[in-house]
Design a protein around this motif. Structure first.
Motif, PDB file in Angstrom:
ATOM      1  N   GLU A  23       3.112   1.727  -5.313  1.00  0.00           N
ATOM      2  CA  GLU A  23       2.979   0.699  -4.286  1.00  0.00           C
ATOM      3  C   GLU A  23       1.911   1.059  -3.257  1.00  0.00           C
ATOM      4  O   GLU A  23       1.030   0.260  -2.951  1.00  0.00           O
ATOM      5  N   LYS A  24       1.968   2.288  -2.735  1.00  0.00           N
ATOM      6  CA  LYS A  24       1.002   2.698  -1.718  1.00  0.00           C
ATOM      7  C   LYS A  24      -0.404   2.776  -2.314  1.00  0.00           C
ATOM      8  O   LYS A  24      -1.382   2.354  -1.691  1.00  0.00           O
ATOM      9  N   SER A  25      -0.518   3.271  -3.533  1.00  0.00           N
ATOM     10  CA  SER A  25      -1.819   3.338  -4.199  1.00  0.00           C
ATOM     11  C   SER A  25      -2.412   1.945  -4.370  1.00  0.00           C
ATOM     12  O   SER A  25      -3.609   1.736  -4.143  1.00  0.00           O
ATOM     13  N   ALA A  26      -1.583   0.994  -4.769  1.00  0.00           N
ATOM     14  CA  ALA A  26      -2.057  -0.381  -4.957  1.00  0.00           C
ATOM     15  C   ALA A  26      -2.480  -0.983  -3.625  1.00  0.00           C
ATOM     16  O   ALA A  26      -3.509  -1.664  -3.546  1.00  0.00           O
ATOM     17  N   ARG A  27      -1.712  -0.735  -2.582  1.00  0.00           N
ATOM     18  CA  ARG A  27      -2.064  -1.281  -1.269  1.00  0.00           C
ATOM     19  C   ARG A  27      -3.414  -0.758  -0.803  1.00  0.00           C
ATOM     20  O   ARG A  27      -4.254  -1.504  -0.312  1.00  0.00           O
ATOM     21  N   ILE A  28      -3.632   0.537  -0.965  1.00  0.00           N
ATOM     22  CA  ILE A  28      -4.898   1.122  -0.531  1.00  0.00           C
ATOM     23  C   ILE A  28      -6.044   0.614  -1.390  1.00  0.00           C
ATOM     24  O   ILE A  28      -7.098   0.234  -0.885  1.00  0.00           O
ATOM     25  N   ALA A  29      -5.842   0.596  -2.708  1.00  0.00           N
ATOM     26  CA  ALA A  29      -6.902   0.165  -3.623  1.00  0.00           C
ATOM     27  C   ALA A  29      -7.247  -1.308  -3.469  1.00  0.00           C
ATOM     28  O   ALA A  29      -8.356  -1.720  -3.803  1.00  0.00           O
ATOM     29  N   ASN A  30      -6.338  -2.093  -2.954  1.00  0.00           N
ATOM     30  CA  ASN A  30      -6.577  -3.526  -2.773  1.00  0.00           C
ATOM     31  C   ASN A  30      -7.079  -3.879  -1.382  1.00  0.00           C
ATOM     32  O   ASN A  30      -7.353  -5.038  -1.096  1.00  0.00           O
ATOM     33  N   THR A  31      -7.205  -2.894  -0.518  1.00  0.00           N
ATOM     34  CA  THR A  31      -7.655  -3.133   0.839  1.00  0.00           C
ATOM     35  C   THR A  31      -9.172  -3.219   0.884  1.00  0.00           C
ATOM     36  O   THR A  31      -9.851  -2.288   0.474  1.00  0.00           O
ATOM     37  N   PRO A  32      -9.718  -4.327   1.390  1.00  0.00           N
ATOM     38  CA  PRO A  32     -11.176  -4.411   1.519  1.00  0.00           C
ATOM     39  C   PRO A  32     -11.688  -3.307   2.434  1.00  0.00           C
ATOM     40  O   PRO A  32     -11.059  -2.982   3.427  1.00  0.00           O
TER      41      PRO A  32
END
Length: 79
Positions: A23-32
């Motif tokens: 979840e945290k990895s996805a949030r960071i990777a999806n952050t512009p």
């Protein structure tokens, strides 16, 4: 097979290798601008409430529709 919901697969995989949760990895990777260096991204205080809401939506923060600007900033920084 790449996950279409992950915008930056390389960054996501690197974070997972470091032990971050999915979840945290996805949030960071999806952050512009998450991977940009040199302070190119604006501080959250400079964003409009609508921009903060959209960012919270992008990273999957629950309860965002009831948050004010200050609460959105706090939620985004804690994720």
């Amino acid at each position: 097979m790449p996950n279409p919901r992950i915008k930056n697969e390389d960054q996501y995989e690197a974070l997972r290798d470091k032990g971050y949760s999915k979840e945290k990895s996805a949030r960071i990777a999806n952050t512009p601008d998450a991977g940009e260096k040199g302070g190119k991204a604006k501080k959250y205080e400079e964003w409009t409430k609508d921009e903060l809401y959209e960012q919270a939506k992008n990273v999957g923060i629950d309860g965002r529709s009831k948050m004010n600007k200050k609460e959105l900033i706090k939620a985004l920084r804690s994720n």
